[in-house]
Design a protein around this motif. Sequence first.
Motif, short mmCIF file in Angstrom:
data_model
loop_
_atom_site.label_atom_id
_atom_site.label_comp_id
_atom_site.label_asym_id
_atom_site.label_seq_id
_atom_site.Cartn_x
_atom_site.Cartn_y
_atom_site.Cartn_z
N SER A 121 0.86 -1.19 0.00
CA SER A 121 0.00 0.00 0.00
C SER A 121 0.89 1.24 0.00
O SER A 121 0.97 1.96 0.97
CB SER A 121 -0.93 0.01 1.21
OG SER A 121 -0.16 0.03 2.40
N ASN A 123 4.58 3.45 3.01
CA ASN A 123 3.80 2.21 2.88
C ASN A 123 2.98 2.04 4.15
O ASN A 123 3.52 2.08 5.26
CB ASN A 123 4.76 1.03 2.68
CG ASN A 123 4.03 -0.24 2.32
OD1 ASN A 123 2.83 -0.38 2.52
ND2 ASN A 123 4.77 -1.18 1.78
N LEU A 124 1.69 1.83 4.01
CA LEU A 124 0.81 1.69 5.16
C LEU A 124 0.71 0.26 5.67
O LEU A 124 0.05 0.01 6.67
CB LEU A 124 -0.59 2.21 4.82
CG LEU A 124 -0.68 3.70 4.52
CD1 LEU A 124 -2.11 4.05 4.16
CD2 LEU A 124 -0.21 4.53 5.68
N VAL A 179 1.01 -0.66 9.51
CA VAL A 179 -0.03 -0.22 10.45
C VAL A 179 -1.41 -0.75 10.08
O VAL A 179 -2.41 -0.28 10.57
CB VAL A 179 -0.08 1.33 10.53
CG1 VAL A 179 1.20 1.87 11.09
CG2 VAL A 179 -0.39 1.95 9.18
N SER A 180 -1.45 -1.76 9.23
CA SER A 180 -2.74 -2.21 8.70
C SER A 180 -3.31 -3.44 9.38
O SER A 180 -4.35 -3.92 8.99
CB SER A 180 -2.59 -2.50 7.21
OG SER A 180 -1.70 -3.57 7.01
#
Length: 91
Positions: free
Chosen positions: A27, A37-38, A41-42
């Motif tokens: 992401s 990039n997420l 934390v996803s």
Amino acid sequence: SLALEGTPYYDSEEKAIFVRSLSLLDSTIDAGGFKGNLAPVSGEFMQLINGYLASNPVYRLDPANKAVSMLSTVPMQLTVEEGKLRLSAKP
């Protein structure tokens, strides 16, 4: 850029396709001054989405369609092919 991966599952009683084990592969964001990039934390977000997908199909066959109604009397299997999902009668 968003990349997801999941396992499609056909539920013959529901006449619907569900997605199981959805995971976030990438992401990457480069917009509005943020670049990153997420994915790290996803975790909680993906748990919520997987919980939702467990009881909500991504596609439901139309029982009013005569072909679907006729096929629903036959045991079906779901296979993944390049660019598509294929429902066919179990051998």
